[in-house]
Design a protein around this motif. Sequence first.
Motif, PDB file in Angstrom:
ATOM      1  N   SER A  48      45.670  -1.081  39.135  1.00 47.32           N
ATOM      2  CA  SER A  48      46.167   0.285  39.313  1.00 47.32           C
ATOM      3  C   SER A  48      47.656   0.331  39.644  1.00 47.32           C
ATOM      4  CB  SER A  48      45.379   0.989  40.415  1.00 47.32           C
ATOM      5  OG  SER A  48      45.561   0.312  41.644  1.00 47.32           O
ATOM      6  N   LYS A  49      48.218  -0.792  40.096  1.00 47.22           N
ATOM      7  CA  LYS A  49      49.634  -0.815  40.461  1.00 47.22           C
ATOM      8  C   LYS A  49      50.466  -1.686  39.523  1.00 47.22           C
ATOM      9  CE  LYS A  49      48.577  -0.118  45.303  1.00 47.22           C
ATOM     10  NZ  LYS A  49      48.601  -0.682  46.642  1.00 47.22           N
ATOM     11  N   ALA A  50      49.844  -2.214  38.479  1.00 49.33           N
ATOM     12  CA  ALA A  50      50.537  -3.124  37.572  1.00 49.33           C
ATOM     13  C   ALA A  50      51.581  -2.386  36.743  1.00 49.33           C
ATOM     14  CB  ALA A  50      49.531  -3.797  36.649  1.00 49.33           C
ATOM     15  N   THR A  51      52.699  -3.059  36.545  1.00 45.93           N
ATOM     16  CA  THR A  51      53.715  -2.521  35.639  1.00 45.93           C
ATOM     17  C   THR A  51      53.244  -2.778  34.210  1.00 45.93           C
ATOM     18  OG1 THR A  51      54.934  -4.594  35.514  1.00 45.93           O
ATOM     19  CG2 THR A  51      55.552  -3.067  37.284  1.00 45.93           C
ATOM     20  N   ARG A  52      53.912  -2.188  33.255  1.00 46.97           N
ATOM     21  CA  ARG A  52      53.558  -2.393  31.849  1.00 46.97           C
ATOM     22  C   ARG A  52      53.678  -3.872  31.495  1.00 46.97           C
ATOM     23  NH1 ARG A  52      50.241  -1.160  28.470  1.00 46.97           N
ATOM     24  NH2 ARG A  52      50.425   0.925  29.295  1.00 46.97           N
ATOM     25  N   LEU A  53      54.711  -4.535  31.994  1.00 49.13           N
ATOM     26  CA  LEU A  53      54.916  -5.955  31.725  1.00 49.13           C
ATOM     27  C   LEU A  53      53.768  -6.795  32.292  1.00 49.13           C
ATOM     28  CD1 LEU A  53      56.855  -8.067  30.529  1.00 49.13           C
ATOM     29  CD2 LEU A  53      57.950  -8.188  32.770  1.00 49.13           C
ATOM     30  N   GLU A  54      53.360  -6.499  33.527  1.00 48.41           N
ATOM     31  CA  GLU A  54      52.252  -7.229  34.143  1.00 48.41           C
ATOM     32  C   GLU A  54      50.952  -6.983  33.380  1.00 48.41           C
ATOM     33  OE1 GLU A  54      53.516  -7.342  38.850  1.00 48.41           O
ATOM     34  OE2 GLU A  54      52.681  -5.481  38.035  1.00 48.41           O
ATOM     35  N   ASP A  56      50.556  -6.102  30.239  1.00 48.12           N
ATOM     36  CA  ASP A  56      50.616  -6.791  28.949  1.00 48.12           C
ATOM     37  C   ASP A  56      50.399  -8.286  29.120  1.00 48.12           C
ATOM     38  OD1 ASP A  56      51.056  -4.417  27.619  1.00 48.12           O
ATOM     39  OD2 ASP A  56      53.232  -4.717  27.426  1.00 48.12           O
ATOM     40  N   PHE A  57      50.983  -8.866  30.164  1.00 50.20           N
ATOM     41  CA  PHE A  57      50.804 -10.282  30.445  1.00 50.20           C
ATOM     42  C   PHE A  57      49.333 -10.614  30.678  1.00 50.20           C
ATOM     43  CE2 PHE A  57      50.259 -13.465  33.831  1.00 50.20           C
ATOM     44  CZ  PHE A  57      50.704 -14.594  33.159  1.00 50.20           C
ATOM     45  N   VAL A  58      48.692  -9.846  31.538  1.00 47.16           N
ATOM     46  CA  VAL A  58      47.279 -10.088  31.851  1.00 47.16           C
ATOM     47  C   VAL A  58      46.424  -9.909  30.594  1.00 47.16           C
ATOM     48  CG1 VAL A  58      45.290  -9.246  33.166  1.00 47.16           C
ATOM     49  CG2 VAL A  58      47.494  -9.532  34.287  1.00 47.16           C
ATOM     50  N   THR A  59      46.724  -8.899  29.799  1.00 50.43           N
ATOM     51  CA  THR A  59      45.970  -8.664  28.567  1.00 50.43           C
ATOM     52  C   THR A  59      46.068  -9.861  27.630  1.00 50.43           C
ATOM     53  OG1 THR A  59      46.332  -6.280  28.747  1.00 50.43           O
ATOM     54  CG2 THR A  59      45.688  -7.120  26.593  1.00 50.43           C
ATOM     55  N   ARG A  60      47.272 -10.370  27.451  1.00 50.96           N
ATOM     56  CA  ARG A  60      47.446 -11.518  26.551  1.00 50.96           C
ATOM     57  C   ARG A  60      46.773 -12.768  27.080  1.00 50.96           C
ATOM     58  NH1 ARG A  60      53.404  -9.763  25.296  1.00 50.96           N
ATOM     59  NH2 ARG A  60      52.995  -8.488  23.471  1.00 50.96           N
ATOM     60  N   VAL A  61      46.904 -13.018  28.377  1.00 51.50           N
ATOM     61  CA  VAL A  61      46.255 -14.191  28.972  1.00 51.50           C
ATOM     62  C   VAL A  61      44.739 -14.069  28.849  1.00 51.50           C
ATOM     63  CG1 VAL A  61      45.820 -15.410  31.144  1.00 51.50           C
ATOM     64  CG2 VAL A  61      48.140 -14.731  30.549  1.00 51.50           C
ATOM     65  N   ALA A  62      44.208 -12.887  29.138  1.00 54.49           N
ATOM     66  CA  ALA A  62      42.761 -12.674  29.079  1.00 54.49           C
ATOM     67  C   ALA A  62      42.242 -12.826  27.655  1.00 54.49           C
ATOM     68  CB  ALA A  62      42.409 -11.298  29.634  1.00 54.49           C
ATOM     69  N   GLU A  63      42.927 -12.232  26.700  1.00 54.12           N
ATOM     70  CA  GLU A  63      42.475 -12.331  25.308  1.00 54.12           C
ATOM     71  C   GLU A  63      42.485 -13.772  24.815  1.00 54.12           C
ATOM     72  OE1 GLU A  63      45.025  -9.638  23.211  1.00 54.12           O
ATOM     73  OE2 GLU A  63      43.662  -7.944  23.509  1.00 54.12           O
TER      74      GLU A  63
END
Length: 73
Positions: A48-54, A56-63
């Motif tokens: 809920s507090k993540a920036t767009r960069l964070e 996107d980073f988590v999305t790429r790592v998770a995928e």
Amino acid sequence: MDKERIAELAEIKAHGVENGWVVPITEEDREFFAYFRSVFKRYNISPSKATRLEYDFVTRVAESGFYLQKAKA
């Protein structure tokens, strides 16, 4: 909510299911979301507090991690 509104929402949902608008979540989707949440936790990032960069980073790592696990299995 009153009964009339609940009945109306149930009708809308039924109509959507009949016409393919609402698709039940699959087991693979559930597994991915659980993995996605674990990546947020691993890097100590609050969704809920993540920036767009964070985010996107988590999305790429998770995928990449999730589908790599699937490929190895």
